[in-house]
Motif scaffolding. Structure first.
Motif, short mmCIF file in Angstrom:
data_model
loop_
_atom_site.label_atom_id
_atom_site.label_comp_id
_atom_site.label_asym_id
_atom_site.label_seq_id
_atom_site.Cartn_x
_atom_site.Cartn_y
_atom_site.Cartn_z
N ARG A 65 0.71 -1.34 -0.25
CA ARG A 65 0.11 -0.12 0.13
C ARG A 65 0.72 0.95 0.09
O ARG A 65 0.12 2.16 -0.40
N ALA A 66 1.52 0.99 0.32
CA ALA A 66 2.97 2.21 0.65
C ALA A 66 3.74 2.69 -0.58
O ALA A 66 4.15 3.72 -0.79
N THR A 67 3.64 1.40 -1.10
CA THR A 67 5.07 1.53 -2.50
C THR A 67 4.46 1.21 -3.80
O THR A 67 4.59 1.35 -4.70
N GLY A 68 3.72 0.60 -4.08
CA GLY A 68 2.98 0.15 -4.95
C GLY A 68 4.13 -0.86 -5.59
O GLY A 68 3.16 -1.52 -6.85
N MET A 69 5.04 -1.25 -5.18
CA MET A 69 5.64 -2.46 -5.63
C MET A 69 5.18 -3.81 -5.42
O MET A 69 4.75 -4.85 -4.22
N HIS A 70 5.42 -4.60 -6.47
CA HIS A 70 4.61 -6.10 -6.58
C HIS A 70 5.21 -6.82 -7.75
O HIS A 70 5.63 -6.51 -8.41
N ALA A 71 4.96 -8.20 -7.42
CA ALA A 71 4.92 -9.24 -8.82
C ALA A 71 3.56 -9.37 -9.19
O ALA A 71 3.05 -10.02 -8.24
N THR A 72 3.51 -9.58 -10.37
CA THR A 72 2.20 -10.17 -11.24
C THR A 72 1.50 -12.06 -10.88
O THR A 72 2.62 -12.22 -10.70
N ALA A 73 0.85 -12.25 -10.82
CA ALA A 73 0.17 -13.39 -10.39
C ALA A 73 1.41 -14.53 -11.38
O ALA A 73 1.63 -15.48 -11.36
N GLU A 74 0.70 -13.81 -12.90
CA GLU A 74 1.38 -14.56 -13.47
C GLU A 74 3.40 -14.49 -13.17
O GLU A 74 3.74 -15.81 -13.95
N GLU A 75 3.08 -13.73 -13.36
CA GLU A 75 4.89 -13.94 -12.65
C GLU A 75 5.87 -14.69 -11.71
O GLU A 75 6.37 -15.40 -12.03
N ALA A 76 4.43 -14.95 -10.56
CA ALA A 76 5.02 -15.35 -9.47
C ALA A 76 4.60 -16.93 -9.45
O ALA A 76 5.45 -17.88 -9.79
N ASP A 77 3.65 -17.56 -10.45
CA ASP A 77 3.50 -18.57 -11.15
C ASP A 77 4.20 -19.22 -11.76
O ASP A 77 4.97 -20.18 -11.54
N ALA A 78 4.62 -18.35 -12.73
CA ALA A 78 6.11 -19.06 -13.47
C ALA A 78 7.25 -19.33 -12.68
O ALA A 78 8.36 -20.57 -12.94
N TRP A 79 8.02 -18.26 -11.64
CA TRP A 79 8.77 -18.46 -10.59
C TRP A 79 8.08 -20.01 -10.11
O TRP A 79 9.12 -20.59 -9.54
N LEU A 80 7.53 -20.15 -9.26
CA LEU A 80 7.23 -21.40 -9.01
C LEU A 80 7.38 -22.18 -9.33
O LEU A 80 7.96 -23.87 -8.79
N ALA A 81 6.48 -22.52 -11.06
CA ALA A 81 6.81 -23.77 -11.74
C ALA A 81 8.13 -24.05 -12.44
O ALA A 81 8.16 -25.44 -12.34
N LYS A 82 9.00 -23.07 -12.26
CA LYS A 82 10.21 -23.73 -11.93
C LYS A 82 10.68 -23.77 -11.10
O LYS A 82 11.99 -24.84 -11.21
N LEU A 83 10.92 -23.51 -10.13
CA LEU A 83 11.66 -24.14 -8.67
C LEU A 83 10.64 -25.09 -8.34
O LEU A 83 11.13 -26.63 -7.95
N GLU A 84 9.16 -25.94 -9.07
CA GLU A 84 8.30 -26.65 -8.64
C GLU A 84 9.78 -28.50 -9.76
O GLU A 84 9.89 -29.29 -9.35
N SER A 85 9.77 -27.65 -10.97
CA SER A 85 10.68 -28.71 -11.78
C SER A 85 12.37 -28.56 -11.77
O SER A 85 12.88 -29.33 -12.46
N ASP A 86 12.52 -28.37 -10.35
CA ASP A 86 14.11 -28.08 -10.07
C ASP A 86 15.21 -27.25 -10.80
O ASP A 86 15.78 -27.90 -10.08
N GLU A 87 14.57 -26.69 -10.95
CA GLU A 87 14.68 -25.60 -12.12
C GLU A 87 15.50 -24.21 -10.70
O GLU A 87 15.04 -23.86 -10.25
N ALA A 88 17.32 -24.37 -10.91
CA ALA A 88 17.18 -22.65 -9.70
C ALA A 88 16.22 -21.90 -11.17
O ALA A 88 16.97 -21.01 -11.74
N ALA A 89 16.20 -20.56 -9.81
CA ALA A 89 15.50 -19.25 -10.10
C ALA A 89 15.08 -18.31 -9.22
O ALA A 89 15.05 -18.69 -7.97
#
Length: 96
Positions: A65-89
């Motif tokens: 709320r103070a900064t507006g800084m965020h990551a989108t759900a799509e960005e987070a999902d892509a990152w989590l998918a990489k981690l789930e497949s044991d890819e360093a990200a």
């Protein structure tokens, strides 16, 4: 003289709960006292973790709320998918 490491505490529980504790203690070959201490300890561990998570969420929401800084759900999902497949990200960068 050393301080005691524990002290007695009285709690009131209904008769049904008391009987359940006694039955489970007997089945586990443990004292009812041990079972109640263990139950309280596990409850506190769980609830302290839950409260820490809640406080982290409150801090994150306040920061957003103070900064507006965020990551989108799509960005987070892509990152989590990489981690789930044991890819360093690296986590996605926050943006406004």
């Amino acid at each position: 003289m050393s301080k005691p490491t524990s002290s007695p505490v009285a709690i009131k529980i209904d008769l049904d709960t008391k009987e359940r504790v006694k039955r489970l203690a007997a089945a586990r070959h443990r004292a009812a006292h041990w079972l109640m201490r263990e139950a309280i300890s596990q409850y506190l561990d769980r609830e302290e973790k839950r409260e820490a998570f809640r406080q982290d969420a409150i801090r994150a929401w306040s920061e957003y709320r103070a900064t507006g800084m965020h990551a989108t759900a799509e960005e987070a999902d892509a990152w989590l998918a990489k981690l789930e497949s044991d890819e360093a990200a690296e986590p996605p960068a926050c943006h406004g």
